[in-house]
Write a protein that holds these residues in place. Structure first.
Motif, PDB file in Angstrom:
ATOM      1  N   ALA A  74       8.028  -6.927  -1.238  1.00 40.56           N
ATOM      2  CA  ALA A  74       8.267  -5.703  -0.510  1.00 40.56           C
ATOM      3  C   ALA A  74       7.734  -4.385  -1.415  1.00 40.56           C
ATOM      4  O   ALA A  74       7.495  -4.840  -2.586  1.00 40.56           O
ATOM      5  N   PRO A  75       7.375  -3.372  -0.755  1.00 36.14           N
ATOM      6  CA  PRO A  75       6.953  -2.307  -1.545  1.00 36.14           C
ATOM      7  C   PRO A  75       7.454  -1.725  -2.558  1.00 36.14           C
ATOM      8  O   PRO A  75       7.042  -1.381  -3.703  1.00 36.14           O
ATOM      9  N   ASP A  76       8.912  -1.967  -2.427  1.00 35.72           N
ATOM     10  CA  ASP A  76       9.798  -1.507  -3.615  1.00 35.72           C
ATOM     11  C   ASP A  76      10.311  -2.628  -4.691  1.00 35.72           C
ATOM     12  O   ASP A  76      10.857  -2.148  -5.767  1.00 35.72           O
ATOM     13  N   THR A  77       9.746  -3.798  -4.423  1.00 30.62           N
ATOM     14  CA  THR A  77      10.033  -4.890  -5.200  1.00 30.62           C
ATOM     15  C   THR A  77       8.769  -5.544  -6.060  1.00 30.62           C
ATOM     16  O   THR A  77       8.844  -5.963  -6.901  1.00 30.62           O
ATOM     17  N   TYR A  78       7.808  -5.182  -5.412  1.00 29.73           N
ATOM     18  CA  TYR A  78       6.498  -6.046  -5.772  1.00 29.73           C
ATOM     19  C   TYR A  78       5.641  -4.926  -6.703  1.00 29.73           C
ATOM     20  O   TYR A  78       5.413  -3.926  -6.065  1.00 29.73           O
ATOM     21  N   THR A  79       5.267  -5.362  -7.795  1.00 32.47           N
ATOM     22  CA  THR A  79       4.210  -4.700  -8.414  1.00 32.47           C
ATOM     23  C   THR A  79       2.826  -5.564  -8.673  1.00 32.47           C
ATOM     24  O   THR A  79       3.048  -6.665  -9.466  1.00 32.47           O
ATOM     25  N   GLN A  80       1.732  -4.987  -8.178  1.00 33.60           N
ATOM     26  CA  GLN A  80       0.525  -5.723  -8.126  1.00 33.60           C
ATOM     27  C   GLN A  80       0.004  -5.674  -9.440  1.00 33.60           C
ATOM     28  O   GLN A  80       0.305  -4.892 -10.521  1.00 33.60           O
ATOM     29  N   THR A 135       9.615   6.995   1.491  1.00 32.75           N
ATOM     30  CA  THR A 135       9.299   7.252   0.173  1.00 32.75           C
ATOM     31  C   THR A 135       8.440   6.423  -0.321  1.00 32.75           C
ATOM     32  O   THR A 135       8.810   5.251  -0.548  1.00 32.75           O
ATOM     33  N   GLU A 136       7.401   6.908  -0.883  1.00 31.87           N
ATOM     34  CA  GLU A 136       6.364   5.930  -2.026  1.00 31.87           C
ATOM     35  C   GLU A 136       7.147   5.356  -3.095  1.00 31.87           C
ATOM     36  O   GLU A 136       7.778   6.261  -3.585  1.00 31.87           O
ATOM     37  N   PRO A 137       7.427   4.304  -3.038  1.00 32.29           N
ATOM     38  CA  PRO A 137       8.141   3.680  -4.318  1.00 32.29           C
ATOM     39  C   PRO A 137       7.272   3.887  -5.478  1.00 32.29           C
ATOM     40  O   PRO A 137       6.176   4.203  -5.722  1.00 32.29           O
ATOM     41  N   GLU A 138       8.286   4.231  -6.507  1.00 33.02           N
ATOM     42  CA  GLU A 138       7.916   4.649  -7.870  1.00 33.02           C
ATOM     43  C   GLU A 138       7.118   3.383  -8.570  1.00 33.02           C
ATOM     44  O   GLU A 138       7.676   2.449  -8.468  1.00 33.02           O
ATOM     45  N   GLY A 139       6.229   3.946  -9.450  1.00 29.06           N
ATOM     46  CA  GLY A 139       5.589   2.729 -10.409  1.00 29.06           C
ATOM     47  C   GLY A 139       4.481   2.165  -9.844  1.00 29.06           C
ATOM     48  O   GLY A 139       4.401   1.947  -8.661  1.00 29.06           O
ATOM     49  N   GLY A 140       3.711   1.809 -10.925  1.00 25.16           N
ATOM     50  CA  GLY A 140       2.468   1.200 -10.223  1.00 25.16           C
ATOM     51  C   GLY A 140       1.159   2.173 -10.154  1.00 25.16           C
ATOM     52  O   GLY A 140       1.593   3.473  -9.521  1.00 25.16           O
ATOM     53  N   PRO A 141       0.120   1.547 -10.113  1.00 26.28           N
ATOM     54  CA  PRO A 141      -1.073   2.662  -9.743  1.00 26.28           C
ATOM     55  C   PRO A 141      -1.370   2.491  -8.383  1.00 26.28           C
ATOM     56  O   PRO A 141      -0.630   1.853  -7.451  1.00 26.28           O
ATOM     57  N   GLY A 142      -2.228   3.818  -7.880  1.00 25.36           N
ATOM     58  CA  GLY A 142      -2.496   3.936  -6.670  1.00 25.36           C
ATOM     59  C   GLY A 142      -1.312   4.446  -5.629  1.00 25.36           C
ATOM     60  O   GLY A 142      -0.323   4.639  -6.015  1.00 25.36           O
TER      61      GLY A 142
END
Length: 461
Positions: A105-111, A301-308
């Motif tokens: 999910a967007p708030d748990t996954y860091t590409q 809300t855009e999840p914090e952390g990660g690029p882009g």
């Protein structure tokens, strides 16, 4: 639940359980869902609700609706499409098990990699968002975070006003499709036909939902899928190393497509059917929102952390490379070159498994129409022969040599025919209906397909 019906086939005292075979009809759920949505829209039930796509003028009125409705039964009866649809449903279960019941999910996954848009210029997002209500397809899991891109003019049209639905009239048709990041090509499908008309129509003999597509490995458990490309436009082969922004093909209308567009998704597995979709952030992207802003309307809300940043349906997006000069494209390690022979073996075995599943589908369908098992065996033998002859003629007509991998799917159907012939000769499974036997053969093919690509995934680590 459908598997419970097999108990009724095997044990006469449990014959009432054969009613559970009706649960196999849920395999048609994706088509029924699309049909209901189309009818609802055509009857005007959603007219009072403002949506992010309201500014677009892409449909062809009643002609587009009729074309779509005619295409639904054709897709259901197309064994290649049905095979892939059912595999997606089973594959969602496999993906859930792989992630222990909690999909990315967007708030748990860091590409692990920085990604750019897979196109240059300004394109419109007509499907896709990390917001569930506006997702491309929340289920099956593989397309949960997918995007569909087209080019539109300022009026929201995907082709000039007054032109017909010939594919060359669409702004995005034949436009370059680019690698979204550096990586290694792990799979290529470039044998799907393409209609020269759109407007809700797609080729009735399409062989894959994705049409002609390229799968690229960018990091461990991070693959991009770029789909619906023009036949013959793909410029890469499995094992090739590609750089970020390198052209890999051209935007087309192959596969399950109502008009020319680019389907893009990030996934955790090299096999489309058993993958889990991954939320993707894009670097160097500017956004214009002509219609309803789904971020504001849902208070997302855009999840914090990660690029882009994430992009959403209804937006016009552009790649602007000067926004991030001098930064690395990769967050993690870049993938190394891959053993091409190993990828070739995986691809060949996966096609055999696909053919086995196709054989299972044909066994079930023909068995309902013609209960004789010998008739089913004959139908499978004819299908396998036609497939092999087609591939041989195709290879020779293109001036090439006949390659084993091009014959592997036909060989898989032939294996299904031999398995059924042996069961007829020995009397094995005689108490089971052709529907049950076909479902069993299909399941064997699916398990083999999953195992082959799981091996391929681990060998790429």
């Amino acid at each position: 639940m459908g598997f419970i019906g097999f108990l009724g086939d095997a044990f006469p005292q449990l014959e009432v359980l054969t009613l559970f075979h009706l649960f196999w009809l849920f395999a048609l759920w994706p088509f029924a869902s699309m049909l209901c949505a189309t009818v609802k829209q055509s009857l005007g039930f959603d007219e009072g609700e403002k949506g992010p796509r309201d500014w677009l003028e892409m449909n062809d009125g009643w002609r587009g609706q009729v074309a779509f409705l005619l295409g639904v039964p054709l897709s259901v009866l197309n064994p290649w499409m049905f095979r892939q649809d059912v595999m997606q449903l089973f594959g969602s279960l496999v993906a859930g098990i792989r992630h222990r019941g909690s999909l990315p999910a967007p708030d748990t996954y860091t590409q692990a990699t920085r990604y750019r848009l897979p196109v240059d210029g300004t394109w419109t997002v007509v499907n896709g968002s990390p917001i569930k209500a506006y997702s491309h397809s929340w289920f099956p899991a593989t397309q949960r975070y997918a995007y569909d891109f087209v080019i539109t003019d300022e009026s929201g049209r995907s082709r000039p006003e007054g032109t017909d639905s010939s594919t060359e009239n669409y702004y995005c048709y034949d436009e370059p499709v680019l690698a979204p990041a550096s990586g290694v090509v792990v799979a290529v499908h470039d044998s799907d036909p393409e209609l020269k008309r759109a407007g809700g129509l797609s080729h009735p003999l399409k062989r894959s939902l994705t049409g002609n597509c390229v799968m690229i490995r960018h990091a461990n458990m991070e693959y991009s899928c770029l789909a619906h490309l023009i036949p013959g436009s793909i410029e890469v082969e499995p094992g090739d190393t590609v750089e970020c922004g390198e052209q890999i093909g051209r935007c087309g209308h192959s596969g399950n497509s109502s008009e020319p567009h680019l389907h893009f998704q990030l996934q955790d597995h090299p096999a489309f059917e058993v993958a889990a979709g991954l939320p993707v952030r894009f670097d160097d992207v500017t956004v214009d929102t002509p219609g309803v802003d789904v971020v504001k309307s849902t208070d997302w809300t855009e999840p914090e952390g990660g690029p882009g940043s994430h992009i959403h349906v209804g937006q016009r997006v552009s790649h602007v490379p000067e926004m991030r000069s001098g930064e690395s494209d990769t967050v993690g390690d870049s993938p190394d070159a891959t053993d091409t022979s190993k990828l070739s073996r995986v691809g060949t075995l996966s096609r055999v498994a696909t053919g086995l599943s196709l054989g299972g589908f044909v066994t079930a369908v023909v068995g309902v129409v013609a209960p004789s098992r010998l008739t089913v065996v004959l139908a499978l033998a004819v299908l396998a022969t036609l497939g092999l002859v087609y591939q041989v003629v195709r290879q020779f007509s293109n001036g090439g040599h006949v390659r084993l991998k091009s014959l592997s799917q036909g060989c898989g159907v032939g294996m299904a025919a031999m398995l059924l012939a042996v069961s007829v000769a020995s009397g094995t499974f005689s108490s089971f209906s052709s529907l049950a036997v076909g479902a069993g053969v299909f399941t064997i093919g699916f398990v083999l397909y999953t195992a082959v690509w799981e091996y391929g995934r681990w060998s790429l680590v």
